[in-house]
Scaffold this active site. Structure first.
Site, PDB file in Angstrom:
ATOM      1  N   CYS A 145       0.816  -1.230   0.000  1.00 29.50           N
ATOM      2  CA  CYS A 145       0.000   0.000   0.000  1.00 29.50           C
ATOM      3  C   CYS A 145       0.845   1.273   0.000  1.00 29.50           C
ATOM      4  CB  CYS A 145      -0.955   0.007   1.179  1.00 29.50           C
ATOM      5  SG  CYS A 145      -2.061  -1.402   1.182  1.00 29.50           S
TER       6      CYS A 145
ATOM      7  N   ASN B 130     -10.208   0.037  -0.115  1.00 26.99           N
ATOM      8  CA  ASN B 130      -8.741   0.072  -0.123  1.00 26.99           C
ATOM      9  C   ASN B 130      -8.239  -0.586  -1.405  1.00 26.99           C
ATOM     10  OD1 ASN B 130      -6.020  -0.303   0.290  1.00 26.99           O
ATOM     11  ND2 ASN B 130      -6.215  -1.137   2.357  1.00 26.99           N
TER      12      ASN B 130
ATOM     13  N   HIS C  92      -3.130   7.290   2.372  1.00 28.21           N
ATOM     14  CA  HIS C  92      -3.543   5.983   1.853  1.00 28.21           C
ATOM     15  C   HIS C  92      -4.944   5.680   2.387  1.00 28.21           C
ATOM     16  CE1 HIS C  92      -3.922   1.840   0.980  1.00 28.21           C
ATOM     17  NE2 HIS C  92      -3.666   1.419   2.204  1.00 28.21           N
TER      18      HIS C  92
HETATM   19  N1  ACO Z   1     -18.664  -8.006   9.659  1.00 28.98           N
HETATM   20  C1  ACO Z   1     -19.121  -8.297  10.893  1.00 28.98           C
HETATM   21  N2  ACO Z   1     -18.321  -8.661  11.899  1.00 28.98           N
HETATM   22  C2  ACO Z   1     -16.998  -8.719  11.648  1.00 28.98           C
HETATM   23  C3  ACO Z   1     -16.475  -8.437  10.400  1.00 28.98           C
HETATM   24  C4  ACO Z   1     -17.356  -8.065   9.374  1.00 28.98           C
HETATM   25  N3  ACO Z   1     -16.951  -7.762   8.126  1.00 28.98           N
HETATM   26  N4  ACO Z   1     -15.125  -8.583  10.447  1.00 28.98           N
HETATM   27  C5  ACO Z   1     -14.823  -8.950  11.695  1.00 28.98           C
HETATM   28  N5  ACO Z   1     -15.956  -9.038  12.417  1.00 28.98           N
HETATM   29  C6  ACO Z   1     -16.120  -9.439  13.820  1.00 28.98           C
HETATM   30  C7  ACO Z   1     -14.974 -10.275  14.310  1.00 28.98           C
HETATM   31  O1  ACO Z   1     -15.152 -11.629  13.933  1.00 28.98           O
HETATM   32  C8  ACO Z   1     -15.085 -10.077  15.796  1.00 28.98           C
HETATM   33  O2  ACO Z   1     -16.107 -10.914  16.286  1.00 28.98           O
HETATM   34  P1  ACO Z   1     -15.923 -11.689  17.702  1.00 28.98           P
HETATM   35  O3  ACO Z   1     -15.760 -10.577  18.710  1.00 28.98           O
HETATM   36  O4  ACO Z   1     -17.180 -12.449  17.801  1.00 28.98           O
HETATM   37  O5  ACO Z   1     -14.691 -12.505  17.536  1.00 28.98           O
HETATM   38  C9  ACO Z   1     -15.566  -8.637  15.922  1.00 28.98           C
HETATM   39  O6  ACO Z   1     -16.093  -8.276  14.634  1.00 28.98           O
HETATM   40  C10 ACO Z   1     -14.476  -7.684  16.290  1.00 28.98           C
HETATM   41  O7  ACO Z   1     -13.346  -7.969  15.482  1.00 28.98           O
HETATM   42  P2  ACO Z   1     -12.079  -7.068  15.535  1.00 28.98           P
HETATM   43  O8  ACO Z   1     -11.087  -7.571  14.539  1.00 28.98           O
HETATM   44  O9  ACO Z   1     -11.638  -6.909  16.941  1.00 28.98           O
HETATM   45  O10 ACO Z   1     -12.722  -5.704  15.030  1.00 28.98           O
HETATM   46  P3  ACO Z   1     -12.097  -4.307  15.005  1.00 28.98           P
HETATM   47  O11 ACO Z   1     -12.966  -3.379  15.744  1.00 28.98           O
HETATM   48  O12 ACO Z   1     -10.631  -4.311  15.339  1.00 28.98           O
HETATM   49  O13 ACO Z   1     -12.215  -3.922  13.467  1.00 28.98           O
HETATM   50  C11 ACO Z   1     -10.893  -3.859  11.458  1.00 28.98           C
HETATM   51  C12 ACO Z   1     -11.586  -4.737  12.486  1.00 28.98           C
HETATM   52  C13 ACO Z   1     -11.924  -2.987  10.755  1.00 28.98           C
HETATM   53  C14 ACO Z   1     -10.214  -4.752  10.440  1.00 28.98           C
HETATM   54  C15 ACO Z   1      -9.859  -2.965  12.206  1.00 28.98           C
HETATM   55  O14 ACO Z   1      -9.009  -3.753  13.004  1.00 28.98           O
HETATM   56  C16 ACO Z   1      -9.055  -2.156  11.263  1.00 28.98           C
HETATM   57  O15 ACO Z   1      -9.533  -1.208  10.697  1.00 28.98           O
HETATM   58  N6  ACO Z   1      -7.778  -2.520  11.082  1.00 28.98           N
HETATM   59  C17 ACO Z   1      -6.956  -1.905  10.099  1.00 28.98           C
HETATM   60  C18 ACO Z   1      -6.910  -2.857   8.993  1.00 28.98           C
HETATM   61  C19 ACO Z   1      -6.891  -2.233   7.645  1.00 28.98           C
HETATM   62  O16 ACO Z   1      -7.393  -1.180   7.378  1.00 28.98           O
HETATM   63  N7  ACO Z   1      -6.293  -2.986   6.777  1.00 28.98           N
HETATM   64  C20 ACO Z   1      -6.201  -2.597   5.409  1.00 28.98           C
HETATM   65  C21 ACO Z   1      -5.005  -3.178   4.841  1.00 28.98           C
HETATM   66  S1  ACO Z   1      -3.606  -2.525   5.579  1.00 28.98           S
HETATM   67  C22 ACO Z   1      -3.293  -1.130   4.846  1.00 28.98           C
HETATM   68  O17 ACO Z   1      -3.762  -0.830   3.796  1.00 28.98           O
HETATM   69  C23 ACO Z   1      -2.414  -0.245   5.559  1.00 28.98           C
END
Ligand code: ACO
Length: 327
Positions: free
Chosen positions: A113, A284, A254
């Site tokens: 990215c 993304n 980004h």
């Molecule tokens: N829909 C519904 N529920 C979901 C989904 C979804 N799409 N995805 C995960 N969950 C659930 C999980 O299973 C978990 O359930 P559980 O508590 O029963 O186990 C719950 O939601 C919480 O999961 P977390 O991973 O703790 O959720 P979080 O609040 O951290 O959000 C997210 C997840 C959005 C991925 C966050 O961590 C984030 O934004 N991270 C950055 C990742 C990113 O942007 N990556 C892009 C690539 S990297 C880059 O480009 C730099």
């Protein structure tokens, strides 16, 4: 003194729009979960006939048209991508053939990215060294082909698309001014830390027994690192150019996740009205987010000539970086 001026810009997306509601038909997810956690509402997904090369070529052609530059005058094509059409040869070479830039040399850059900031930095150094005059710097991705469409924690985050800038070498003191006017790419700042290799990666190897895998991510670790590294590198870029936040017209980060961008902008003290967001519509698109966002905002006449832009990105590796650009 030679500078790398932005002479043209372009973007291209597949026509198919996939909403969060569409995804919730096959995945245990919902529009409200995805929107509240990421700001993503829709994404574009490539059709069979789309490829990283075809999207990149369309963005490049738009950039050449905007910059009134003939394909024959392009000296170099640098493509940032993490989803090349094939392990070899480079997808940049395919784009070269598609757009008919016969004089150009072409290669891919893999910094996930952050790839566009890396490609911009390489192009800027080629230009400032006097080696080339017209360079296409492209970010293009078909992320949909490396996603596990049964993994709701990753597949909802990404989309496909491309963006391109045409950079042109210009003598910034060629109008007889006593002092060179700072224009174009003012500085780029690149970083990596391979200790985070397994926080965000595509498993599998480019071998005949296991040609490619799917994207795996530690979402929380990525979130924390993204905020920290993007803030750090942005502050460094500002200090390097002796700029204050007030000097910045636009923050173009980004587009991984609106919550990450909001957190970075808040930590830096950049007001919301100076932050450009496209992640809501396009999700993304990895190396394509920054150039496509620049192109969209310039087409909408939000980014205007003379504006000062702060760019910042982080990606798998981790790689990260920032740049300051005078449009
Ligand atoms: N829909 C519904 N529920 C979901 C989904 C979804 N799409 N995805 C995960 N969950 C659930 C999980 O299973 C978990 O359930 P559980 O508590 O029963 O186990 C719950 O939601 C919480 O999961 P977390 O991973 O703790 O959720 P979080 O609040 O951290 O959000 C997210 C997840 C959005 C991925 C966050 O961590 C984030 O934004 N991270 C950055 C990742 C990113 O942007 N990556 C892009 C690539 S990297 C880059 O480009 C730099």
């Amino acid at each position: 003194m030679l500078s790398s001026l932005v002479a043209g810009y372009g973007h291209a997306f597949p026509s198919r729009i996939v909403t969060n509601d569409d995804l919730s038909k096959t995945l245990d997810t919902s529009d409200s979960w995805v929107t509240s956690r990421t700001g993503i509402v829709t994404r574009r997904i490539a059709a069979k006939e789309d490829s990283t090369a075809s999207l990149g070529a369309r963005a490049a052609e738009n950039a050449m048209a905007a910059g009134q530059c003939a394909a024959n005058d392009i000296d170099a094509i640098i493509l940032a991508t993490t989803t090349p059409d094939h392990p070899m040869p480079s997808t940049a070479a395919k784009i070269q053939s598609m757009i008919g830039a016969r004089k150009a040399f072409a290669f891919d850059v893999q910094a996930v990215c952050s790839g566009f900031i890396y490609a911009l930095s390489i192009a800027d150094h080629f230009i400032k060294g006097g080696a080339v005059k017209n360079v296409l710097v492209i970010g293009a991705e078909v992320m949909s082909k490396v996603l596990d469409w049964t993994d709701r924690s990753t597949c909802v985050l990404f989309g496909d698309g491309a963006g391109a800038l045409l950079l042109q070498a210009k003598e910034t003191s060629d109008r007889g001014e006593a002092l060179p006017i700072a224009r174009g790419v003012l500085s780029t700042h690149l970083f990596s830390d391979g200790n985070f290799y397994d926080m965000l990666y595509v498993d599998g190897q480019a071998t005949s027994s296991n040609p490619c895998g799917v994207l795996k991510m530690n979402g929380r670790a990525v979130f924390a690192a993204a905020v920290e590294k993007m803030v750090e590198s942005s502050e460094l870029a500002l200090a390097h150019n002796q700029l204050q936040l007030n000097d910045i017209d636009w923050f173009v980060a980004h587009q991984a996740n609106k919550r990450i961008i909001d957190a970075v902008a808040e930590r830096l003290g950049i007001p919301e009205e100076k932050v450009i967001i496209t992640v809501d519509k396009y999700a993304n698109t990895s190396a394509a987010t920054i150039p496509s966002t620049l192109s969209i905002a310039a087409s909408e006449r939000r980014i205007l000539p003379g504006h000062t832009l702060l760019l910042s990105a982080i990606g798998g590796g981790f790689t990260w970086g920032a740049a300051v650009l005078k449009w």
